[in-house]
Design a protein around this motif. Structure first.
Motif, PDB file in Angstrom:
ATOM      1  N   MET A 183      39.358  18.054  27.017  1.00 51.14           N
ATOM      2  CA  MET A 183      39.026  16.867  28.422  1.00 51.14           C
ATOM      3  C   MET A 183      39.850  17.454  29.762  1.00 51.14           C
ATOM      4  N   GLN A 184      41.002  17.116  29.878  1.00 55.02           N
ATOM      5  CA  GLN A 184      41.817  17.096  30.443  1.00 55.02           C
ATOM      6  C   GLN A 184      42.538  19.486  30.293  1.00 55.02           C
ATOM      7  N   GLU A 185      42.508  19.362  29.542  1.00 61.65           N
ATOM      8  CA  GLU A 185      41.990  21.580  29.836  1.00 61.65           C
ATOM      9  C   GLU A 185      40.956  21.307  30.741  1.00 61.65           C
ATOM     10  N   GLU A 186      39.827  21.490  30.322  1.00 58.77           N
ATOM     11  CA  GLU A 186      38.759  21.277  30.786  1.00 58.77           C
ATOM     12  C   GLU A 186      39.377  21.166  33.104  1.00 58.77           C
ATOM     13  N   GLN A 187      39.554  20.069  32.715  1.00 56.77           N
ATOM     14  CA  GLN A 187      39.461  19.658  34.493  1.00 56.77           C
ATOM     15  C   GLN A 187      40.517  20.901  35.258  1.00 56.77           C
ATOM     16  N   HIS A 188      41.451  21.888  34.719  1.00 52.74           N
ATOM     17  CA  HIS A 188      42.782  22.716  34.704  1.00 52.74           C
ATOM     18  C   HIS A 188      42.167  23.677  34.831  1.00 52.74           C
ATOM     19  N   THR A 189      40.642  24.359  34.041  1.00 52.92           N
ATOM     20  CA  THR A 189      40.264  25.573  34.068  1.00 52.92           C
ATOM     21  C   THR A 189      40.108  26.367  35.172  1.00 52.92           C
ATOM     22  N   VAL A 190      40.741  27.688  35.126  1.00 51.94           N
ATOM     23  CA  VAL A 190      40.486  28.711  36.268  1.00 51.94           C
ATOM     24  C   VAL A 190      39.241  29.867  36.578  1.00 51.94           C
ATOM     25  N   GLU A 191      38.011  28.938  37.372  1.00 46.68           N
ATOM     26  CA  GLU A 191      36.553  30.297  37.566  1.00 46.68           C
ATOM     27  C   GLU A 191      37.462  31.076  38.947  1.00 46.68           C
ATOM     28  N   LEU A 192      37.026  31.775  38.534  1.00 43.37           N
ATOM     29  CA  LEU A 192      37.065  33.371  38.901  1.00 43.37           C
ATOM     30  C   LEU A 192      35.707  33.962  38.939  1.00 43.37           C
ATOM     31  N   GLN A 193      35.138  34.519  40.036  1.00 43.77           N
ATOM     32  CA  GLN A 193      34.241  35.983  39.909  1.00 43.77           C
ATOM     33  C   GLN A 193      34.657  37.060  40.910  1.00 43.77           C
ATOM     34  N   GLN A 194      34.565  37.917  40.307  1.00 43.33           N
ATOM     35  CA  GLN A 194      34.671  39.252  40.939  1.00 43.33           C
ATOM     36  C   GLN A 194      33.075  39.979  40.935  1.00 43.33           C
ATOM     37  N   GLN A 195      32.710  40.733  42.733  1.00 47.29           N
ATOM     38  CA  GLN A 195      31.847  41.746  42.283  1.00 47.29           C
ATOM     39  C   GLN A 195      32.468  43.597  41.775  1.00 47.29           C
ATOM     40  N   PHE A 196      31.671  44.171  40.686  1.00 49.58           N
ATOM     41  CA  PHE A 196      32.262  45.054  41.218  1.00 49.58           C
ATOM     42  C   PHE A 196      32.674  45.814  42.152  1.00 49.58           C
ATOM     43  N   PHE A 197      33.097  46.771  42.559  1.00 49.39           N
ATOM     44  CA  PHE A 197      32.920  48.132  43.267  1.00 49.39           C
ATOM     45  C   PHE A 197      33.357  49.218  42.660  1.00 49.39           C
ATOM     46  N   PRO A 198      33.269  50.419  43.785  1.00 45.05           N
ATOM     47  CA  PRO A 198      32.761  51.632  43.242  1.00 45.05           C
ATOM     48  C   PRO A 198      34.374  52.521  44.121  1.00 45.05           C
ATOM     49  N   ILE A 199      35.009  52.982  43.282  1.00 47.05           N
ATOM     50  CA  ILE A 199      36.413  53.216  43.175  1.00 47.05           C
ATOM     51  C   ILE A 199      36.733  53.759  44.680  1.00 47.05           C
ATOM     52  N   SER A 200      35.507  54.373  45.288  1.00 41.39           N
ATOM     53  CA  SER A 200      36.198  54.631  46.875  1.00 41.39           C
ATOM     54  C   SER A 200      37.191  53.409  47.222  1.00 41.39           C
ATOM     55  N   ASP A 201      36.188  52.180  46.949  1.00 39.70           N
ATOM     56  CA  ASP A 201      36.700  51.063  47.702  1.00 39.70           C
ATOM     57  C   ASP A 201      38.208  50.663  47.405  1.00 39.70           C
ATOM     58  N   PHE A 202      38.755  50.875  46.103  1.00 39.40           N
ATOM     59  CA  PHE A 202      40.111  50.425  45.690  1.00 39.40           C
ATOM     60  C   PHE A 202      40.231  49.953  46.627  1.00 39.40           C
TER      61      PHE A 202
END
Length: 338
Positions: free
Chosen positions: A1-20
């Motif tokens: 349970m303690q480990e769940e409190q320290h879970t890092v939630e991240l989101q990222q969207q695909f982006f085209p190569i030209s936007d790098f």
């Protein structure tokens, strides 16, 4: 349970190569940039990572990343349903198991695991605390596929769907063939400092060769290791008969493909065929080379590349090792006899 409190939630969207570079600029407060070496780094309470990149116009982006997770991570990559581009991702090294979730499919990620998908995909990666990973990602434009890849070579139906239609499918190989893994490691080593026009051309050629090998694979979902039936050696031999125009796939790949252990494959193949899988493959490949060299339009170099050799000198050595004569002299003898 303690480990769940320290879970890092991240989101990222695909982006085209030209936007790098635009995307990297938005993250500039979180990243340290070394523009001379094309490397971004970060180090905080949750993770530390460094990735080197090579940007080849708007068609190819290569990312070589090393990550250390100080806490459990759950990272979601969101689809971008605009234009069309693809990612080939390969796990080069790891110290713990991880999980990839796509379309309610769960894949245990092992060293060497490779995935191919488009920007329409939506997947989650779960990484445990203490996890260390080295991976290579190659982002490829649809234009690159059109210009450098022969679509007639795409053998797997799932790969065909990913490339031809907008969808969220993912093609995952738990144990890629040895030549593909070797190519991936070479690309990872050459990302940093490869900025000259010649290096870029070599890199593009290397990528197209890797994709060509991937797309030509005759592969099914791997099965769990079992004892080797009497006819399994013949099945492996038949598979190799269709593999003669590509580099030998390696024992690990064959064992995974046919659901047997490497030692079991070696032992039973020797009992059934009186040779090793590689020796069988090489003998059959050189027999095919003989037939090709008898054609009036064939050259040694052309036959070498047709059989998947990276350069003619390796082919010459293999042919001489099989028949005791170079392919050039063999051709001359055939012409004399004719």
């Amino acid at each position: 349970m303690q480990e769940e409190q320290h879970t890092v939630e991240l989101q990222q969207q695909f982006f085209p190569i030209s936007d790098f570079h635009t995307v990297m600029d938005k993250w500039s407060d979180l990243l340290d940039d070394d523009p001379q070496k094309n490397i971004y780094t970060a180090d905080n309470d949750y993770h530390s990572f460094a990735f080197a990149y090579q940007l080849l116009g708007d068609d190819v982006l290569i990312l070589h990343q090393k990550t250390h997770c100080h806490a459990k991570h759950r990272m979601e990559l969101l689809p971008r349903r605009k234009s069309k581009f693809y990612t080939l991702k390969c796990l080069i090294n790891q110290n713990k198991s991880a999980r990839l979730i796509s379309q309610n499919h769960h894949y245990d990620m092992h060293q060497g695991t490779m995935a191919f998908f488009s920007n329409y995909a939506n997947y989650i990666t779960e990484l445990p605390a203490g996890y260390r990973e080295e991976n290579l990602q190659i982002v490829i434009s649809h234009k690159f596929i059109d210009e450098y890849i022969n679509r007639q070579h795409i053998s797997h139906s799932r790969l065909q769907l990913i490339i031809n239609d907008p969808n969220d499918l993912m093609f995952v190989i738990q144990q890629p063939p040895a030549p593909i893994k070797s190519n991936i490691k070479q690309l990872a080593q050459t990302v940093v400092g490869s900025s000259t026009a010649t290096n870029k051309l070599n890199t593009l050629t290397h990528i197209s060769n890797t994709l060509d090998m991937l797309f030509r694979l005759q592969i099914e979902e791997p099965t769990q290791p079992t004892s080797l039936p009497q006819n399994k050696a013949q099945q492996v031999a038949k598979y190799l008969d269709d593999y003669l125009t590509m580099p030998f796939p390696g024992m690990d790949f064959l064992a995974t493909q046919f659901g047997i252990s490497v030692s079991g494959l070696k032992r039973h193949f020797k009992q059934e065929m009186d040779t090793t899988p590689f020796q069988y493959y090489r003998h059959k490949q050189m027999q095919l080379a003989q037939k090709k060299l008898q054609e009036s339009t064939a050259t040694v170099s052309k036959v070498a590349y047709q059989l998947g050799f990276d350069n003619p000198s390796n082919f010459i050595r293999a042919f001489k090792g099989e028949f005791g004569i170079t392919p050039g002299k063999y051709q001359k003898e055939q012409d004399t006899e004719a």
